[in-house]
Design a protein around this motif. Structure first.
Motif, PDB file in Angstrom:
ATOM      1  N   ALA A 159       0.638  -1.433  -0.181  1.00  0.00           N
ATOM      2  CA  ALA A 159       0.029   0.067   0.271  1.00  0.00           C
ATOM      3  C   ALA A 159       0.991   1.170  -0.142  1.00  0.00           C
ATOM      4  O   ALA A 159       0.267   1.959  -0.898  1.00  0.00           O
ATOM      5  N   GLU A 160       1.644   1.336   0.364  1.00  0.00           N
ATOM      6  CA  GLU A 160       2.460   2.610   1.044  1.00  0.00           C
ATOM      7  C   GLU A 160       3.556   2.713  -0.928  1.00  0.00           C
ATOM      8  O   GLU A 160       4.015   3.820  -1.047  1.00  0.00           O
ATOM      9  N   ASN A 161       3.128   1.760  -1.565  1.00  0.00           N
ATOM     10  CA  ASN A 161       3.539   2.552  -2.852  1.00  0.00           C
ATOM     11  C   ASN A 161       2.746   3.263  -3.267  1.00  0.00           C
ATOM     12  O   ASN A 161       3.386   4.199  -4.172  1.00  0.00           O
ATOM     13  N   ALA A 162       1.842   3.381  -3.292  1.00  0.00           N
ATOM     14  CA  ALA A 162       0.609   4.953  -3.503  1.00  0.00           C
ATOM     15  C   ALA A 162       1.503   5.791  -3.190  1.00  0.00           C
ATOM     16  O   ALA A 162       1.112   7.026  -3.596  1.00  0.00           O
ATOM     17  N   VAL A 163       2.355   6.600  -1.873  1.00  0.00           N
ATOM     18  CA  VAL A 163       2.581   7.820  -2.153  1.00  0.00           C
ATOM     19  C   VAL A 163       4.224   7.458  -2.587  1.00  0.00           C
ATOM     20  O   VAL A 163       5.023   8.153  -1.389  1.00  0.00           O
ATOM     21  N   ASP A 164       4.861   6.665  -3.211  1.00  0.00           N
ATOM     22  CA  ASP A 164       6.031   6.530  -3.230  1.00  0.00           C
ATOM     23  C   ASP A 164       6.509   6.764  -4.768  1.00  0.00           C
ATOM     24  O   ASP A 164       6.891   6.249  -5.299  1.00  0.00           O
ATOM     25  N   PRO A 165       6.186   8.319  -5.182  1.00  0.00           N
ATOM     26  CA  PRO A 165       6.456   8.558  -6.353  1.00  0.00           C
ATOM     27  C   PRO A 165       8.105   7.838  -6.919  1.00  0.00           C
ATOM     28  O   PRO A 165       8.266   8.171  -7.877  1.00  0.00           O
ATOM     29  N   ASP A 290      10.606   1.429  11.230  1.00  0.00           N
ATOM     30  CA  ASP A 290       9.021   1.637  11.456  1.00  0.00           C
ATOM     31  C   ASP A 290       9.342   3.497  11.493  1.00  0.00           C
ATOM     32  O   ASP A 290       8.678   3.985  11.502  1.00  0.00           O
ATOM     33  N   LYS A 291      10.770   3.931  11.368  1.00  0.00           N
ATOM     34  CA  LYS A 291      10.986   5.395  11.544  1.00  0.00           C
ATOM     35  C   LYS A 291      12.259   5.242  10.286  1.00  0.00           C
ATOM     36  O   LYS A 291      13.780   5.804  10.678  1.00  0.00           O
ATOM     37  N   PRO A 292      11.781   5.490   9.191  1.00  0.00           N
ATOM     38  CA  PRO A 292      12.242   5.747   7.995  1.00  0.00           C
ATOM     39  C   PRO A 292      13.169   6.872   8.443  1.00  0.00           C
ATOM     40  O   PRO A 292      12.505   7.881   8.540  1.00  0.00           O
ATOM     41  N   ALA A 293      14.612   7.128   7.447  1.00  0.00           N
ATOM     42  CA  ALA A 293      15.200   8.230   6.767  1.00  0.00           C
ATOM     43  C   ALA A 293      13.916   8.945   5.970  1.00  0.00           C
ATOM     44  O   ALA A 293      15.011   8.870   4.466  1.00  0.00           O
ATOM     45  N   LEU A 294      13.169   9.728   5.584  1.00  0.00           N
ATOM     46  CA  LEU A 294      12.612  10.432   4.931  1.00  0.00           C
ATOM     47  C   LEU A 294      13.295  11.441   4.056  1.00  0.00           C
ATOM     48  O   LEU A 294      13.550  12.399   4.800  1.00  0.00           O
ATOM     49  N   ALA A 295      12.854  11.209   3.074  1.00  0.00           N
ATOM     50  CA  ALA A 295      13.424  12.898   2.428  1.00  0.00           C
ATOM     51  C   ALA A 295      12.246  13.672   2.328  1.00  0.00           C
ATOM     52  O   ALA A 295      10.918  13.204   2.482  1.00  0.00           O
ATOM     53  N   PRO A 296      12.588  14.666   1.906  1.00  0.00           N
ATOM     54  CA  PRO A 296      10.870  15.947   1.710  1.00  0.00           C
ATOM     55  C   PRO A 296      10.334  15.744   1.368  1.00  0.00           C
ATOM     56  O   PRO A 296       9.246  15.727   1.590  1.00  0.00           O
ATOM     57  N   SER A 297      10.845  15.345   0.443  1.00  0.00           N
ATOM     58  CA  SER A 297       9.591  15.342  -1.040  1.00  0.00           C
ATOM     59  C   SER A 297       8.810  14.092  -0.659  1.00  0.00           C
ATOM     60  O   SER A 297       7.491  13.780  -1.813  1.00  0.00           O
ATOM     61  N   GLU A 298       8.726  13.288   0.272  1.00  0.00           N
ATOM     62  CA  GLU A 298       8.773  12.476   0.624  1.00  0.00           C
ATOM     63  C   GLU A 298       7.551  11.867   1.626  1.00  0.00           C
ATOM     64  O   GLU A 298       6.834  11.198   2.130  1.00  0.00           O
TER      65      GLU A 298
END
Length: 320
Positions: A159-165, A290-298
């Protein structure tokens, strides 16, 4: 184990009066098509002496008959007949699961506490837009369905693919990351319109323009449909993951190809099937963070989807 609707088979697999063994949510199940044509799913074992209804059980007029002593259980798991007794055993019941048969697919509702469904499955072709529902589609043949068994992935990861461009560039080879043009959600659904290529580089949604877009629709974290509008037509793809146990899921992939009058069905179907194996190669070896190192655009997209997904798990039980 999440709550929601999950695919357990395709309609074509449960033929007239057929009985099929299933293994999902860490439980042995039995699916059978009753004499009236409806499909039922129960826990697999007879409440009499524990024989498996899925192995040797047969469909009779009033339910499924156990191969051991002939006890008959109806689609709601009630004992309706004991061949050598005057009355059935009304005090014992096999767990049954709500079933919906739609889109050539058999879905069951799963809730660890046995609660009734919280939402209905929609007519997905309608919710994907007029450009999808107004078209006709080639017959849904065996070539239009593929199952990947015991994949080491949880449905939420898919499901997380839906927000992973950004994964489209590196996993699927798109020249640039697609743009999310529209996004809506409620308690049960997550929907988005995503634009591909320079046509949508400005990130602005033009509601009547659907070319080079994907409409994404999730019903819980178990059922998804996407509609891709390409120059050669529309293809609708359903990717549904159902937990087998705590670490693996079966992934059901279904494909509907619009009939645009051109004789290129096989080519378009084969093209539609290319992306999923690339994703599975990643998922098989991915560790959930659980706490990923996410980039600002995602970051916002992942945080919002994970907050939404938390609604599909039972509330934790605290001691004391």
């Amino acid at each position: 184990m999440p709550t929601g609707w999950f695919q357990v088979a395709w309609s074509a697999e449960i033929t007239d009066r057929a009985v099929a063994p299933l293994r999902y949510f860490g439980r042995d199940l039995v699916a059978f098509r009753q004499a009236d044509g409806t499909v039922s799913v129960l826990d697999a074992h007879c409440e009499h002496l524990g024989a498996s209804l899925a192995h040797g059980g047969c469909v009779v007029d009033d339910g499924i008959q156990c191969p051991f002593h002939g006890w008959v259980w109806d689609g709601q798991g009630r004992n309706v007949r004991i061949p050598y007794e005057k009355r059935p055993n009304r005090g014992r019941r096999i767990r049954s699961y709500p079933v919906v048969e739609a889109h050539d697919t058999i879905y069951i509702w799963h809730d660890v506490s046995g609660a009734e469904p919280r939402w209905r499955l929609p007519d997905t072709f309608d919710v994907l837009g007029d450009h999808v529902s107004s078209r006709s589609y080639y017959e849904f043949t065996p070539d239009c369905r593929t199952r990947f068994e015991r994949v080491k992935v949880h449905p939420q990861v898919i499901a997380e693919n839906a927000v992973d461009p950004h994964h489209f560039r590196f996993v699927h080879g798109t020249p640039i990351s697609p743009r999310v043009l529209r996004e809506t959600r409620d308690e049960a659904t997550w929907a988005a319109k995503v634009g591909f290529g320079r046509r949508w580089a400005d990130g602005l949604d033009r509601p009547e323009d659907t070319l080079n877009t994907i409409e994404i629709y999730w019903s819980g974290i178990g059922v998804s449909f996407t509609a891709e509008h390409l120059r050669e037509g529309v293809r609708v793809i359903s990717i549904n993951a159902t937990p087998v146990d705590d670490t693996t899921s079966d992934i059901f992939a279904s494909y509907w190809i619009s009939d645009e009058g051109a004789d290129n069905f096989v080519e378009r179907l084969d093209s539609a099937k290319l992306a999923l194996p690339d994703d599975i190669r990643i998922w098989e070896h991915q560790r959930y963070t659980d706490k990923p190192a996410l980039a600002p655009s995602e970051a916002d997209g992942f945080k919002e989807l994970r907050a939404w997904a938390r609604g599909f798990y039972p509330e934790p039980v605290h001691a004391g």
